[in-house]
Design a protein around this motif. Structure first.
Motif, short mmCIF file in Angstrom:
data_model
loop_
_atom_site.label_atom_id
_atom_site.label_comp_id
_atom_site.label_asym_id
_atom_site.label_seq_id
_atom_site.Cartn_x
_atom_site.Cartn_y
_atom_site.Cartn_z
N VAL A 146 32.93 74.03 23.19
CA VAL A 146 31.85 75.00 22.97
C VAL A 146 30.51 74.56 23.58
CG1 VAL A 146 32.80 76.13 20.92
CG2 VAL A 146 31.52 74.02 20.65
N PHE A 156 24.94 77.41 17.28
CA PHE A 156 26.30 77.95 17.28
C PHE A 156 26.44 79.04 16.22
CE2 PHE A 156 26.75 74.95 13.76
CZ PHE A 156 27.54 75.65 12.87
N ALA A 171 28.08 79.65 21.34
CA ALA A 171 27.22 78.46 21.45
C ALA A 171 26.08 78.77 22.41
CB ALA A 171 28.01 77.26 21.92
#
Length: 844
Positions: A146, A156, A171
């Motif tokens: 991510v 996130f 993200a």
């Protein structure tokens, strides 16, 4: 440049972005631009100034939980009751500890049925990426990369919804992973995430609320965790990343008070420079000659506009300049920065903290030593130009806070030096360019917003002062300009006389210009380092012995227009020879009752709305009381209609009386809460009885198989029972979010306002239908009566009869059924509708 930098460029050159003006000849304007080979779009400034944003990023100060190393003891428990979640979004800012590659649990949510009911885990892979996996109902998604494990802060969001078990991981504003099938016990019948569980940050729960393991614990820093009972859209996630809270369906909001934090976890305060949300700004299309919008981050040409008088003063200052100040500064500055000579064409670069510090140090030195005989007009403009540039400086992470504080000291010193008595004539010479010395107040106030990182739990107060000019920031932000600085500048501005001096040598009255009775000239209340609107008590000490101090003035400042004094919203509590105590607040008016969006109005508009409300409610209250007494005193026959009328009159009179005097409750939190609850109850009751009025009318139009006694029981249940039920449920579910911040009425921010607006809209819809039916019957009846009584009447007479038959019930029934409140849904569109709404309904 992008819109923000274009707007800043024009401001720093003492102009403004060209606005979308009605008097611009679009064809001619387009031809002029094309003659300069500009054929695309150019930036515009909107006339009403909707775009107030001055920076692409905004400061966001938040409490941070520091999980120092992996351990089986460090955790934080969320003190919130979670409902069942058919859909969920969880977002936070995260700083990952890159020293370990073991799996870490960011958060875990457990219920008796499933210990791993909702969980987010991650680890650092060999390629240096942090991989996340989501667990729902003990079903595990794959670990997917991510963001890079670089030790920096990352934002996130994880989402999941019951339908098809669809999930996603975002993200830094971008979707990194998504899939479906992360369902539940039975894939054929997905279940919602169970409610009433235990939410733990930083640990994996192996039993409900406990049994942590060191190897699965989180190591790093986390902040700004928010949880919603829905899947946020990509636009909403971008908004959250920009540090704005989406209020709708929010079930947990990040706050130190909402957490039970284990004692070994360190809690610190961090500052984020959040990315600005994607906004659209106005442009002029050169070829088509029309107006449109595009992303504010586009790089487009722009034009700075000047009023004729300001342009002439700028040109004159430029032509008459000896450049002595500029030369002196450039000689000392060497490589720090070079000040250009031409105010119009100079290419100003954004300063960083070290350049701004060096520039103001040099500037203060040159002004202090006074090598130039007196500030010229061009010198003053150059100094203000540098102050404007420095007021945009942002402290980046890692830079020393001492530099920021030193910059503020130099800023105050330069501000004080250009407000000395000998600069009065210079200020007058550029009065059209800069409205007056109050522009310095606004610049200092803007500079204050950058000092938030200096305030900590250990250091709760900052005072920065140079002789007679200073600023102070604690929870309240104050700015003062001493008599010897700002007073001289004000006196030289030709202000109107306000106070007589009885000691004049000719024994007559010698009139002085505006006198500043106290040094505090600007004051703002802060909460969480953000300015808030609320009522405030001031107690001001006089610098001199005033015997005539009858009004307390507020200063409204604009960096280009100078400032003006206003008494709007303020009143004197006590006035003594050595001090004055005042109370300033925000006004409550009738228009806020159905207002579902936050509205920004000028002080003059607020006062007008408040005055209209008070007059209308006062007249209406008197009329209602007289009517109520007449119903009781003159022997009006008791029947359904008079009973319903009396209840409506009582509810409406009580609501309007409370509204008129709700201002008095603002200073007391408990009183304001009670006033809000009773306002909600009585206005809701008034509308419920308006609904009963509609039902009563309907019973006269359509046969209803119900006895009068049973009908009255039903009417009382509707008129009083329904409001009590609505207010009770609202208080039970939104007790802590019930009252608005700046007036005693329901909270707009938390959508509690819909506990009033929703039922009102339903009642208005029902009564509108009733009115249409009544009008149809009335018109039909009038037509038949007209034909029976005057069968040979002309067409004109028949039309007149029908028009009157339509108009009469409408005029009579509009206020009785509350239908004049329909225009309340238009209040947010224009101030005009606010005036219409108040006039129609405060006189109801």
């Amino acid at each position: 440049l992008d819109w923000w930098h274009a707007d800043r460029y024009c401001e720093q050159h003492f102009g403004q972005l060209l606005s979308e003006s009605q008097d611009i000849e679009q064809v001619t304007f387009s031809a002029v631009l094309q003659s300069h080979h500009i054929k695309g779009s150019v930036w515009l400034r909107e006339r009403d100034g909707v775009l107030h944003k001055s920076k692409q990023r905004r400061n966001h100060i938040v409490p941070v939980l520091v999980f120092g190393g992996k351990t089986d003891t460090k955790y934080a428990k969320v003190l919130s009751d979670f409902p069942a979640l058919p859909a969920v979004t969880a977002c936070a800012h995260l700083q990952w500890d890159t020293s370990t590659q073991e799996i870490a649990t960011i958060f875990s949510y457990a219920v008796p049925a499933f210990i791993n009911e909702f969980q987010l885990r991650g680890f650092v892979d060999e390629e240096g990426f942090v991989r996340f996996a989501l667990i729902v109902h003990e079903h595990h998604s794959p670990y997917l990369p991510v963001f890079r494990a670089d030790g920096q802060w990352h934002h996130f969001c994880v989402t999941w919804q019951q339908e098809n078990g669809t999930w996603a991981v975002y993200a830094d504003g971008k979707r990194r992973a998504s899939a479906s099938g992360l369902c539940a016990v039975k894939s054929s019948a997905p279940q919602a995430i169970y409610g009433q569980g235990t939410f733990i940050i930083g640990q994996d729960q192996d039993s409900l609320g406990g049994t942590f393991k060191e190897k699965e614990s989180f190591s790093g820093n986390i902040t700004d965790l928010h949880i919603w009972q829905k899947v946020l859209s990509a636009e909403q996630i971008e908004k959250v990343r920009s540090c704005w809270v989406v209020e709708q369906d929010l079930v947990f909001e990040w706050s130190s008070n909402a957490l039970e934090v284990e004692s070994s976890i360190q809690e610190v305060t961090a500052q984020f420079l959040c990315p600005g949300p994607v906004e659209e700004c106005p442009v002029f299309e050169v070829v088509s000659g029309g107006f449109s919008y595009t992303s504010c981050l586009e790089s487009l040409p722009f034009i700075c506009g000047y009023r004729k008088e300001a342009y002439q003063q700028l040109r004159k200052a430029q032509l008459e300049s000896s450049h002595s100040l500029v030369d002196g500064v450039n000689m000392l500055a060497e490589r720090i920065m070079q000040i250009p000579d031409n105010i119009f064409t100079s290419d100003l670069q954004d300063m960083n903290l070290s350049v701004a510090l060096g520039a103001l140090d040099v500037l203060a030195t040159v002004l202090r030593e006074g090598e130039t005989p007196a500030l010229e007009s061009s010198d003053l403009l150059v100094v203000l130009q540098i102050l404007k540039q420095a007021s945009y400086v942002e402290a980046q992470e890692g830079e020393e806070l001492e530099m920021l504080e030193q910059l503020a000291h130099y800023y105050m010193e330069v501000a004080e030096l250009i407000l000395e008595e000998q600069t009065i004539k210079t200020w007058s010479s550029v009065s059209q360019v800069i409205g007056g010395p109050m522009a310095v107040v606004e610049l200092c106030d803007r500079m204050m917003s950058h000092l938030a990182p200096l305030l900590t739990s250990e250091r709760t107060k900052i005072t920065i002062q140079h002789r007679n000019v200073g600023l102070q920031r604690v929870m309240m932000k104050n700015m003062w300009f001493g008599y010897s600085s700002l007073q001289h500048s004000l006196s030289g501005a030709g202000s109107s006389a306000v106070s007589p001096d009885m000691d004049a040598s000719d024994s007559g009255q010698k009139y002085l210009t505006t006198t500043v009775g106290t040094a505090v000239i600007s004051s703002s209340l802060l909460s969480g380092y953000q300015e808030i609107s609320t009522s405030v008590h001031y107690h001001l000490k006089h610098r001199v012995n005033f015997h005539m101090f009858s009004l307390f003035f507020l200063l409204h400042v604009s960096p280009d227009a100078g400032g003006m004094w206003s008494t709007a919203g303020c009143s004197v509590v006590t006035s003594l020879p050595d001090s004055t105590a005042c109370f300033c607040n925000h006004t409550t008016n009738f228009a806020v009752l159905l207002q579902v969006y936050e509205m920004q109005r000028t002080a003059k508009e607020e006062v007008t709305l408040q005055t209209l409300t008070f007059i209308g409610c006062g007249v209406s209250f008197c009329a209602l009381i007289v009517t109520f007494i007449l119903f009781l005193a003159v022997g009006v026959p008791k029947n359904e209609r008079t009973t319903v009328h009396k209840n409506l009159i009582f509810a409406l009179a009580a609501a309007e009386a409370l509204l008129m005097f709700s201002e008095l409750a603002k200073t007391n939190q408990v009183m304001c809460f009670m006033v809000t609850a009773f306002l909600h109850l009585f206005f809701m009751a008034a509308f419920s009885w308006m609904l009963v009025e509609g039902l009563l009318l309907w019973s006269k139009v359509v046969a209803v198989n119900m006895s009068e006694d049973r009908r009255m029981k039903f009417y009382y249940a509707t008129g009083w029972g329904l409001p009590v039920f609505i207010v009770g449920v609202t208080l039970a579910t939104s007790f802590n979010k019930y009252v608005a911040d700046n007036h005693c009425w329901l909270n707009i921010q938390t959508n509690v306002i819909w506990a009033f607006v929703g039922p009102v809209l339903f009642i208005l819809a029902v009564n509108t239908f009733v009115l249409c039916r009544v009008v149809m019957v009335t018109v039909s009846s009038a037509r038949r009566r007209s034909k029976m009584l005057t069968p040979n009447s002309s067409l004109e007479n028949q039309i007149g009869v029908q028009i009157w038959a339509t108009a009469k019930p409408v005029l009579v029934l509009l206020p009785v059924l509350g239908l004049t409140w329909v225009c309340g849904i238009l209040v947010h569109l224009s101030i005009f509708w606010a005036y219409v709404f108040i006039v129609l309904n405060s006189f109801q």
